[in-house]
Design an enzyme around this catalytic site. Structure first.
Site, PDB file in Angstrom:
ATOM      1  N   SER A  94      -2.340  20.054 -22.708  1.00 52.10           N
ATOM      2  CA  SER A  94      -3.478  20.972 -22.694  1.00 52.10           C
ATOM      3  C   SER A  94      -3.182  22.173 -21.795  1.00 52.10           C
ATOM      4  CB  SER A  94      -4.714  20.193 -22.243  1.00 52.10           C
ATOM      5  OG  SER A  94      -5.871  20.939 -22.454  1.00 52.10           O
ATOM      6  N   ASP A 216      -7.397  18.417 -33.966  1.00 57.45           N
ATOM      7  CA  ASP A 216      -7.699  18.659 -32.553  1.00 57.45           C
ATOM      8  C   ASP A 216      -8.736  19.783 -32.492  1.00 57.45           C
ATOM      9  OD1 ASP A 216      -7.821  19.337 -29.905  1.00 57.45           O
ATOM     10  OD2 ASP A 216      -5.648  19.387 -29.591  1.00 57.45           O
ATOM     11  N   HIS A 244      -7.737  15.389 -28.766  1.00 58.74           N
ATOM     12  CA  HIS A 244      -6.965  16.311 -27.951  1.00 58.74           C
ATOM     13  C   HIS A 244      -6.009  15.558 -27.015  1.00 58.74           C
ATOM     14  CE1 HIS A 244      -6.088  20.095 -26.085  1.00 58.74           C
ATOM     15  NE2 HIS A 244      -6.579  19.749 -24.908  1.00 58.74           N
TER      16      HIS A 244
END
Lengths: 262, 390
Positions: A94, A216, A244
């Site tokens: 991320s 996602d 995610h």
């Protein structure tokens, strides 16, 4: 305060080459536990918590330094230099995917390969760019964080429900995984979701692999493709996972993608 | 005997079951009702399809990982969004059911309506934030207290020093007025007296010329001293002293025009006085005012064009206007005309102290009247107005 204590750095494994794992917004280094064991034999595994998360030193949180992702990247560089890492592998999830790219620009010798899981250089839509969110939606998110102050402390409180499958997790998780000062959480959300690092991509000289989940909602496939196309040495693999956090929901696929790359 | 099927469907809370891939496989009637839909409509959707955008992000970054690692989460605040857009604030608990090897079989979520509670909690958070801000402000104020006290004391000292300086200035001004009024005027009076005596003696041509020149100079000097005295008094806040009494204003004006016509023999002065009888005013001061205006008009106006002096009277006002033609007064000069020592640079010979218009303005004010200027390509006009009472 040593870098190691500040960022709660843990090092394990028998290998020579370093593989550093960086967690994203909302998590801490515990999120890698399904992925790292496989690599312990061949690599020196380096785990850490960003300042303000997990068991990092909250006292070291500096609102100015951490108002940009380069502040976080500087910490990654410091950790790497403290451990004398050269030509290692960086795995970032991320927001830490972008932090890894910035760190690799700041100190190109540190990592020769980057693994970017669900990266996004900018979450807010722009002309000719589909980041996935409008500015209003992100502002709404920052407000929404307030709603979960109380919900949070209740969810993370000392009440430990039965966790028969994995008793080893309970104490550590409840006390650390989600222990985040609400103000810091909000500031981290702000820097995560309001940053625009698109122009940094082309300055990254390391080989890079984008690991993209098929579904996602936070970093959609178009964003992953954008990152791949703008990195000088970028490639991408799409794994059949939802959400995610494939390192938690589909660790086996993440592992094999990393293995195929490094 | 409890009917478990009915308990599931109509429980006082919402139930959702998700398959391992996050797809909704079962939802109870209560939840569907809250969202304004049917249970079967929810099947096949993903849980995050029921959330607003911030909820989606938050769920993905926090609660989905938490659920995977901890196997459950409790009391998470979320906003569900129904197919018709209605928003439903809820608190959610979730638990994973796992296979023996740790894989997810499915996830069960229980939802409780929490509109009032969420609102209340939001108010608490707002109150806490307000208190935090107030605390920070207070800390900041305390931190800067010493500095602010020091600044306050310094400012106070400066003010006191300023007051002292001002008193000193006032003292000097009074001294100045005294010097002007006595120390300069008295010797000047002696010179004028001497000139008068000498002018009555037999004189050579040369002596007569010199005496006339000296007489003009003493007149001029006496006028300048008078102006300085007026200024000093105005600056001390006393204004120009006037002594209003019934005056033949027409006679006063005619005398002024005559004097200046004599001083400027080649010039065309056009008087127009529609004014009769006695007007209450200080004749000497009004003569000084009109003389200043007319002198300026003759000095600055176009030399080949006439200068008009117009006086009118109504039941309650006297108006005296002096008008000349020629170059208009630029705006930036016009704004400062009535300030003391102001001189519009240019033109020649004998310039006074730059007090003429200032004193004229003060004379007008002392009469309860006003002095205004208008200037354009056609003409420049100074207009004095004064109310008459009774």
């Amino acid at each position: 305060m040593s870098v190691s204590a500040r960022n709660n750095v843990t090092v394990r494994g028998d290998g020579q080459r370093a593989m550093m794992f960086a967690h994203g917004f909302g998590c801490d280094q515990n999120m890698w536990r399904h992925v790292t064991p496989t690599f312990e034999q061949d690599y020196k595994i380096v785990l850490f918590d960003h300042v303000g998360c997990g068991k990092s030193d909250l006292g070291a949180y500096d609102h100015v330094k951490y108002s940009t992702l380069s502040g976080y990247a500087a910490d990654v560089v410091e950790i790497g230099q403290a451990l004398d890492i050269k030509g290692g592998v960086f795995v970032g999830h991320s927001v830490s995917a972008m932090i890894g790219i910035l760190a690799s620009i700041q100190a190109p010798d540190l990592f020769s390969e980057l693994v970017l899981i669900g990266p996004s250089p900018r979450y807010i839509n722009d002309e000719g760019y589909e980041g996935g969110f409008t500015r209003e939606e992100i502002e709404e998110l920052l407000e929404f964080l307030d709603d979960n102050h109380l919900g949070w402390s209740a969810a993370m409180g000392p009440v430990i429900m039965g966790n028969p499958d994995r008793p080893e997790l309970s104490e550590e998780l409840v006390n650390s995984f989600c222990r985040t000062d609400p103000d810091i959480a909000k500031a981290f959300a702000r820097v995560t979701f309001l940053s625009d690092n698109r122009s940094d991509l082309e300055r990254c000289q390391a080989r890079a692999l984008v690991i993209q989940c098929r579904q996602d909602v936070i970093a959609q496939q178009g964003v992953g493709e954008y990152v791949r196309d703008h990195l000088p040495k970028g490639e991408m693999v799409v794994i059949d996972a939802t959400g995610h956090c494939p390192n938690l929901s589909a660790p086996a696929q993440v592992i094999s993608a990393i293995k195929a790359f490094v | 005997m409890e009917d478990l099927e009915d308990l599931y469907e109509n429980a006082p809370c919402g139930y959702l079951s998700l398959a391992a891939d996050g797809v909704i496989v079962k939802a109870n009637r209560t939840l569907a009702g809250w969202l304004g839909t049917q249970s079967f409509e929810l099947l096949g959707k993903r849980f995050y399809d029921l959330l607003n955008v911030p909820g989606k992000i938050f769920y993905e970054t926090h609660f989905a990982p938490l659920l995977r690692m901890q196997g459950y989460f409790n009391e998470v605040a979320l906003d569900l969004v129904g197919p018709d857009g209605r928003r439903l604030p809820v608190l959610a608990n979730a638990a994973e059911r796992r296979t023996s090897d740790g894989g997810v079989q499915f996830t069960r979520i229980t939802l409780f309506q929490a509109g009032d509670r969420r609102r209340y909690e939001r108010e608490l958070v707002d109150a806490k934030n307000t208190a935090d801000r107030a605390r920070k402000e207070l800390e900041e104020l305390n931190r800067s207290l010493e500095a602010r006290i020091a600044a306050g004391v310094a400012e106070r000292l400066q003010l006191e020093q300023g007051l002292l300086a001002e008193k000193e200035v006032a003292r000097l001004r009074e001294q100045f007025v005294a010097i002007l009024g006595h120390d300069l005027r008295n010797p000047l009076a002696s010179i004028v007296g001497g000139l008068n005596i000498l002018s009555r003696e037999p004189q050579s041509d040369k002596a007569r010329r010199v005496l006339t020149m000296m007489s003009h100079s003493t007149d001029r000097m006496s006028g300048l001293i008078q102006d300085m005295l007026d200024l000093a008094r105005c600056r001390a806040g006393q204004g120009i002293a006037v002594d209003p009494k019934p005056t033949d204003l027409r006679g006063v004006l005619e005398q002024v025009v005559h004097e200046l016509q004599t001083a400027y023999p080649g010039r065309n002065i056009q008087p127009s006085f529609e004014i009769e009888g006695q007007v209450p005013c200080d004749g000497g001061r009004i003569a000084q005012l009109v003389s200043n205006l007319l002198g300026n008009a003759l000095t600055h106006g176009a030399p080949d064009r006439p200068v008009k002096v117009i006086a009118t009277i109504t039941d309650n006002e006297v108006m005296i206007t002096v008008a000349n033609e020629g170059e208009p007064i630029p705006d930036h000069i016009k704004d400062h005309l009535f300030e003391p020592f102001f001189r519009a640079t240019s033109s020649g010979e004998k310039q006074g102290l730059g007090l003429g218009l200032f004193i004229s303005y003060e004379i007008a004010r002392s009469h309860g009247g006003n002095l205004q200027v208008q200037s354009n390509q056609k003409e420049t006009q100074f207009c004095f107005t004064m109310p008459i009472f009774g």
